[in-house]
Scaffold this motif. Structure first.
Motif, PDB file in Angstrom:
ATOM      1  N   ASN A 148       0.428  -1.207   0.484  1.00 34.82           N
ATOM      2  CA  ASN A 148      -0.334   0.036   0.185  1.00 34.82           C
ATOM      3  C   ASN A 148       0.409   1.242  -0.033  1.00 34.82           C
ATOM      4  O   ASN A 148       1.925   1.292   0.426  1.00 34.82           O
ATOM      5  CB  ASN A 148      -0.469  -0.136   0.882  1.00 34.82           C
ATOM      6  CG  ASN A 148      -2.239  -1.196   1.201  1.00 34.82           C
ATOM      7  OD1 ASN A 148      -2.123  -1.273   0.300  1.00 34.82           O
ATOM      8  ND2 ASN A 148      -2.051  -2.087   1.892  1.00 34.82           N
ATOM      9  N   LEU A 149      -0.108   2.271  -0.745  1.00 31.49           N
ATOM     10  CA  LEU A 149       0.920   4.007   0.068  1.00 31.49           C
ATOM     11  C   LEU A 149      -0.298   4.516   0.151  1.00 31.49           C
ATOM     12  O   LEU A 149      -1.083   5.227  -0.440  1.00 31.49           O
ATOM     13  CB  LEU A 149       1.298   4.608  -1.554  1.00 31.49           C
ATOM     14  CG  LEU A 149       2.914   3.971  -2.450  1.00 31.49           C
ATOM     15  CD1 LEU A 149       2.928   4.824  -3.593  1.00 31.49           C
ATOM     16  CD2 LEU A 149       4.310   4.372  -1.883  1.00 31.49           C
ATOM     17  N   PRO A 150      -0.560   4.374   1.765  1.00 25.05           N
ATOM     18  CA  PRO A 150      -1.444   5.477   2.162  1.00 25.05           C
ATOM     19  C   PRO A 150      -1.414   6.542   2.473  1.00 25.05           C
ATOM     20  O   PRO A 150      -0.049   7.321   2.148  1.00 25.05           O
ATOM     21  CB  PRO A 150      -1.493   4.796   4.290  1.00 25.05           C
ATOM     22  CG  PRO A 150       0.204   3.682   3.856  1.00 25.05           C
ATOM     23  CD  PRO A 150       0.817   3.846   2.279  1.00 25.05           C
ATOM     24  N   TYR A 151      -2.707   7.130   2.632  1.00 23.04           N
ATOM     25  CA  TYR A 151      -2.866   9.377   2.403  1.00 23.04           C
ATOM     26  C   TYR A 151      -2.109   8.997   3.666  1.00 23.04           C
ATOM     27  O   TYR A 151      -2.161   8.890   4.419  1.00 23.04           O
ATOM     28  CB  TYR A 151      -4.305   8.830   2.806  1.00 23.04           C
ATOM     29  CG  TYR A 151      -4.536  10.713   2.695  1.00 23.04           C
ATOM     30  CD1 TYR A 151      -4.644  11.370   1.781  1.00 23.04           C
ATOM     31  CD2 TYR A 151      -4.391  10.719   4.413  1.00 23.04           C
ATOM     32  CE1 TYR A 151      -4.943  12.564   2.554  1.00 23.04           C
ATOM     33  CE2 TYR A 151      -4.975  11.630   4.551  1.00 23.04           C
ATOM     34  CZ  TYR A 151      -5.223  12.834   2.897  1.00 23.04           C
ATOM     35  OH  TYR A 151      -5.791  14.399   2.994  1.00 23.04           O
ATOM     36  N   GLY A 152      -1.091  10.082   3.201  1.00 23.44           N
ATOM     37  CA  GLY A 152       0.059  11.178   3.745  1.00 23.44           C
ATOM     38  C   GLY A 152       0.776  10.786   4.216  1.00 23.44           C
ATOM     39  O   GLY A 152       1.948  11.246   4.460  1.00 23.44           O
ATOM     40  N   ASP A 153       1.095   9.167   3.478  1.00 25.42           N
ATOM     41  CA  ASP A 153       2.502   8.815   3.298  1.00 25.42           C
ATOM     42  C   ASP A 153       3.730   9.589   3.285  1.00 25.42           C
ATOM     43  O   ASP A 153       3.093  10.389   2.081  1.00 25.42           O
ATOM     44  CB  ASP A 153       2.764   6.780   2.664  1.00 25.42           C
ATOM     45  CG  ASP A 153       4.171   6.314   2.920  1.00 25.42           C
ATOM     46  OD1 ASP A 153       3.619   5.974   4.205  1.00 25.42           O
ATOM     47  OD2 ASP A 153       5.168   6.943   2.265  1.00 25.42           O
ATOM     48  N   LYS A 154       4.752   9.550   3.638  1.00 24.24           N
ATOM     49  CA  LYS A 154       6.006  10.492   3.248  1.00 24.24           C
ATOM     50  C   LYS A 154       6.658  10.122   1.235  1.00 24.24           C
ATOM     51  O   LYS A 154       6.827  11.218   0.950  1.00 24.24           O
ATOM     52  CB  LYS A 154       7.403   9.915   3.797  1.00 24.24           C
ATOM     53  CG  LYS A 154       7.430  11.074   5.463  1.00 24.24           C
ATOM     54  CD  LYS A 154       8.758   9.969   5.984  1.00 24.24           C
ATOM     55  CE  LYS A 154       8.798  11.202   7.374  1.00 24.24           C
ATOM     56  NZ  LYS A 154       9.991   9.922   8.448  1.00 24.24           N
ATOM     57  N   LYS A 155       5.976   9.099   1.306  1.00 25.51           N
ATOM     58  CA  LYS A 155       6.300   9.155   0.114  1.00 25.51           C
ATOM     59  C   LYS A 155       5.333   9.256  -0.917  1.00 25.51           C
ATOM     60  O   LYS A 155       5.260   9.767  -2.052  1.00 25.51           O
ATOM     61  CB  LYS A 155       6.381   7.682   0.033  1.00 25.51           C
ATOM     62  CG  LYS A 155       7.785   6.766   0.026  1.00 25.51           C
ATOM     63  CD  LYS A 155       7.392   5.204  -0.041  1.00 25.51           C
ATOM     64  CE  LYS A 155       6.890   4.165   0.823  1.00 25.51           C
ATOM     65  NZ  LYS A 155       6.422   4.396   2.799  1.00 25.51           N
ATOM     66  N   THR A 156       3.858   9.054  -0.897  1.00 25.71           N
ATOM     67  CA  THR A 156       2.800   9.088  -1.791  1.00 25.71           C
ATOM     68  C   THR A 156       3.131  10.550  -1.167  1.00 25.71           C
ATOM     69  O   THR A 156       2.431  11.523  -2.698  1.00 25.71           O
ATOM     70  CB  THR A 156       1.265   9.226  -0.763  1.00 25.71           C
ATOM     71  OG1 THR A 156       1.434   7.735  -0.091  1.00 25.71           O
ATOM     72  CG2 THR A 156       0.380   8.700  -1.617  1.00 25.71           C
ATOM     73  N   VAL A 157       3.362  12.196  -0.511  1.00 27.42           N
ATOM     74  CA  VAL A 157       2.740  13.498  -0.086  1.00 27.42           C
ATOM     75  C   VAL A 157       4.707  14.294  -1.582  1.00 27.42           C
ATOM     76  O   VAL A 157       4.662  15.212  -1.615  1.00 27.42           O
ATOM     77  CB  VAL A 157       3.169  13.962   0.791  1.00 27.42           C
ATOM     78  CG1 VAL A 157       1.751  13.401   1.412  1.00 27.42           C
ATOM     79  CG2 VAL A 157       4.398  13.695   1.648  1.00 27.42           C
ATOM     80  N   LYS A 158       5.298  13.189  -1.821  1.00 31.67           N
ATOM     81  CA  LYS A 158       6.116  13.714  -2.757  1.00 31.67           C
ATOM     82  C   LYS A 158       5.387  14.150  -4.169  1.00 31.67           C
ATOM     83  O   LYS A 158       5.710  14.871  -4.863  1.00 31.67           O
ATOM     84  CB  LYS A 158       7.749  12.401  -2.542  1.00 31.67           C
ATOM     85  CG  LYS A 158       8.257  12.310  -1.576  1.00 31.67           C
ATOM     86  CD  LYS A 158       9.457  13.350  -1.487  1.00 31.67           C
ATOM     87  CE  LYS A 158      10.342  13.491  -0.776  1.00 31.67           C
ATOM     88  NZ  LYS A 158      11.100  12.732  -0.403  1.00 31.67           N
ATOM     89  N   LYS A 197       3.178  18.300  -0.655  1.00 32.20           N
ATOM     90  CA  LYS A 197       3.439  17.233   0.957  1.00 32.20           C
ATOM     91  C   LYS A 197       1.605  18.113   2.113  1.00 32.20           C
ATOM     92  O   LYS A 197       2.315  19.015   2.529  1.00 32.20           O
ATOM     93  CB  LYS A 197       4.572  18.604   1.556  1.00 32.20           C
ATOM     94  CG  LYS A 197       5.985  17.896   0.542  1.00 32.20           C
ATOM     95  CD  LYS A 197       6.894  18.260   1.504  1.00 32.20           C
ATOM     96  CE  LYS A 197       8.327  17.925   0.798  1.00 32.20           C
ATOM     97  NZ  LYS A 197       9.216  19.439   0.725  1.00 32.20           N
TER      98      LYS A 197
END
Ligand SMILES: Cc1cc2nc3c(=O)[nH]c(=O)nc-3n(C[C@H](O)[C@H](O)[C@H](O)COP(=O)(O)O)c2cc1C
Length: 187
Positions: free
Chosen positions: A2-12, A157
């Protein structure tokens, strides 16, 4: 995985904010959607990814049309308001009008469009695809207009950003050097 909501990777990711306007079982509605992308030039196609709990999802599913209004740097408050309540419970457009934001009737579809957006695009949905936890609607563009001088907002971000610094291009000398190296690797 998963790539969850708000994850450090997602917000890039850096995205636009498409203010998606619709009109259906929940009446006229406006919903900010960062997953708004142009995916074809000829014909012009726009993909939007909606959670199926949203009023916008039910509106677009029923009517198969939606407006894409790219949010500008001076419309971040509009996005915040529209993104924190649902059209299932609130008439967001009426509230936004009272707050001074302006709308007009779309030309080719039966939705409201946001005045002063960076671009206004009217779409007819031609495909609905369930992918993971969102549903992608592909819209064929039936009308589009650009508002000169209106800069689109960026989302990154979990914050809104203005795109006011461009990266300098490499010097001619540096470009020549890179070209020579690339040429050495020609297949
Ligand atoms: C900046 C921003 C971007 C958003 N991007 C999306 C998105 O890409 N897809 C989505 O389903 N919801 C997204 N949302 C959440 C919806 O806009 C939000 O849940 C909204 O209240 C749903 O409204 P509705 O029920 O009237 O459609 C975003 C919210 C904000 C503030």
């Amino acid at each position: 995985m998963n790539l969850p909501y708000g994850d450090k990777k997602t917000v890039k990711f850096i995205t636009n904010v498409g203010l998606i306007t619709s009109n259906g079982p929940h009446g006229h509605d406006i919903t900010p959607v960062e997953w708004t992308h142009q995916i074809s030039y000829k014909p012009g196609l726009i993909a939007i990814c909606l959670n199926d709990s949203h009023a916008a999802y039910e509106n677009v599913s029923k009517t198969e049309e939606f407006g894409v209004n790219l949010c500008t740097v001076d419309q971040s408050r509009l996005s915040s308001i529209a993104g924190h309540v649902s059209g299932k419970e609130y008439d967001k457009i009426a509230a936004l009008k009272e707050l001074g934001f302006e709308f007009y009737n779309a030309k080719k579809i039966k939705v409201m469009m946001v005045k002063g957006a960076a671009v206004n695009i009217e779409c007819k949905a031609i495909k609905k695809i369930k992918l993971g936890d969102h549903v992608t609607f592909v819209g064929e563009v039936v009308e589009a207009s650009n508002n000169a001088g209106k800069e689109p907002l960026a989302y990154h971000k979990g914050r809104y950003w203005a795109m006011d610094r461009t990266i300098e291009k490499p010097s001619q000398e540096e470009r020549e050097k890179m070209k020579q190296i690339v040429e050495q690797h020609k297949k």
